[in-house]
Scaffold this motif. Structure first.
Motif, PDB file in Angstrom:
ATOM      1  N   ASP A  81      21.014  27.142 -29.327  1.00 52.71           N
ATOM      2  CA  ASP A  81      22.043  26.914 -30.341  1.00 52.71           C
ATOM      3  C   ASP A  81      23.195  26.085 -29.801  1.00 52.71           C
ATOM      4  O   ASP A  81      23.912  25.428 -30.574  1.00 52.71           O
ATOM      5  CB  ASP A  81      22.532  28.233 -30.937  1.00 52.71           C
ATOM      6  N   GLY A  82      23.353  26.085 -28.488  1.00 54.90           N
ATOM      7  CA  GLY A  82      24.403  25.256 -27.899  1.00 54.90           C
ATOM      8  C   GLY A  82      24.091  23.777 -27.930  1.00 54.90           C
ATOM      9  O   GLY A  82      24.985  22.947 -27.791  1.00 54.90           O
ATOM     10  N   LEU A  83      22.816  23.450 -28.093  1.00 52.82           N
ATOM     11  CA  LEU A  83      22.401  22.053 -28.124  1.00 52.82           C
ATOM     12  C   LEU A  83      22.303  21.516 -29.543  1.00 52.82           C
ATOM     13  O   LEU A  83      21.937  20.361 -29.733  1.00 52.82           O
ATOM     14  CB  LEU A  83      21.050  21.892 -27.426  1.00 52.82           C
ATOM     15  N   GLN A  84      22.629  22.330 -30.526  1.00 56.35           N
ATOM     16  CA  GLN A  84      22.523  21.900 -31.909  1.00 56.35           C
ATOM     17  C   GLN A  84      23.878  21.640 -32.538  1.00 56.35           C
ATOM     18  O   GLN A  84      23.964  21.411 -33.743  1.00 56.35           O
ATOM     19  CB  GLN A  84      21.742  22.952 -32.709  1.00 56.35           C
ATOM     20  N   VAL A  85      24.908  21.654 -31.724  1.00 53.96           N
ATOM     21  CA  VAL A  85      26.271  21.441 -32.197  1.00 53.96           C
ATOM     22  C   VAL A  85      26.787  20.144 -31.623  1.00 53.96           C
ATOM     23  O   VAL A  85      26.812  19.958 -30.397  1.00 53.96           O
ATOM     24  CB  VAL A  85      27.178  22.610 -31.778  1.00 53.96           C
ATOM     25  N   SER A  86      27.231  19.253 -32.482  1.00 50.71           N
ATOM     26  CA  SER A  86      27.659  17.936 -32.003  1.00 50.71           C
ATOM     27  C   SER A  86      28.847  18.043 -31.041  1.00 50.71           C
ATOM     28  O   SER A  86      28.957  17.251 -30.105  1.00 50.71           O
ATOM     29  CB  SER A  86      28.018  17.036 -33.187  1.00 50.71           C
ATOM     30  N   GLY A  87      29.701  19.023 -31.248  1.00 48.49           N
ATOM     31  CA  GLY A  87      30.874  19.165 -30.401  1.00 48.49           C
ATOM     32  C   GLY A  87      30.572  19.535 -28.966  1.00 48.49           C
ATOM     33  O   GLY A  87      31.458  19.428 -28.104  1.00 48.49           O
ATOM     34  N   SER A  88      29.345  19.966 -28.690  1.00 46.85           N
ATOM     35  CA  SER A  88      28.999  20.354 -27.328  1.00 46.85           C
ATOM     36  C   SER A  88      28.525  19.180 -26.482  1.00 46.85           C
ATOM     37  O   SER A  88      28.264  19.329 -25.296  1.00 46.85           O
ATOM     38  CB  SER A  88      27.912  21.432 -27.346  1.00 46.85           C
ATOM     39  N   TYR A  89      28.398  18.002 -27.084  1.00 46.08           N
ATOM     40  CA  TYR A  89      27.919  16.825 -26.367  1.00 46.08           C
ATOM     41  C   TYR A  89      29.100  16.021 -25.808  1.00 46.08           C
ATOM     42  O   TYR A  89      30.153  15.931 -26.426  1.00 46.08           O
ATOM     43  CB  TYR A  89      27.051  15.963 -27.283  1.00 46.08           C
ATOM     44  N   ASP A  90      28.858  15.457 -24.641  1.00 51.91           N
ATOM     45  CA  ASP A  90      29.938  14.812 -23.897  1.00 51.91           C
ATOM     46  C   ASP A  90      30.014  13.299 -24.093  1.00 51.91           C
ATOM     47  O   ASP A  90      31.099  12.716 -24.047  1.00 51.91           O
ATOM     48  CB  ASP A  90      29.765  15.112 -22.407  1.00 51.91           C
ATOM     49  N   TYR A  91      28.884  12.680 -24.258  1.00 47.44           N
ATOM     50  CA  TYR A  91      28.840  11.221 -24.373  1.00 47.44           C
ATOM     51  C   TYR A  91      27.961  10.843 -25.564  1.00 47.44           C
ATOM     52  O   TYR A  91      26.931  11.469 -25.815  1.00 47.44           O
ATOM     53  CB  TYR A  91      28.280  10.585 -23.094  1.00 47.44           C
TER      54      TYR A  91
END
Length: 128
Positions: free
Chosen positions: A107-117
């Motif tokens: 679920d942490g990889l399905q949120v756009s805000g968790s991406y850095d670049y």
């Protein structure tokens, strides 16, 4: 880290496209690469993600039957194969990199805000 998305274009409904995302720069801390899309007036929507080392894959339920995500580590490239495209798939498609040295739950990889670049996006237009 830089990401370059390509492969978008105009396609008829029922057609296919393969998007590519080249990851460059300091990629050693890349945990996963994800694909998102955004249509005008809508929020950015998660499509798929793949972890860089283990190759674990996650799909959004709305498209999982029509897409395949893969990676080529030697080429630092992540692909998104999209089949049986529909007009509602029309959007700008973005790839993004999630940086982490620890396990990240799905679920942490399905949120756009968790991406850095983020890459610049590639336009996909599906005509009816």
């Amino acid at each position: 880290v830089q990401l370059q998305a390509s492969g978008g274009g105009l396609v008829q409904a029922g057609g296919s496209l393969r998007l590519s995302c080249v990851v460059s720069g300091r990629t050693f801390s890349t945990y996963a690469v994800g694909w998102f899309r955004q249509a005008p007036g809508t929020e950015r929507e998660f499509i798929a993600a793949i972890t860089w080392i283990s190759g674990s894959i996650y799909y959004a339920g709305s498209v999982k039957d029509r897409i395949t995500i893969s990676r080529d580590i030697a080429k630092n490239t992540v692909y998104l194969q999209m089949n049986n495209l529909k007009p509602e798939d029309t959007a700008v498609y973005y790839c993004a990199s999630h940086r982490s040295t620890r396990y990240v739950p799905a679920d942490g990889l399905q949120v756009s805000g968790s991406y850095d670049y983020w890459g610049q996006g590639t336009q996909v237009t599906v005509s009816s």
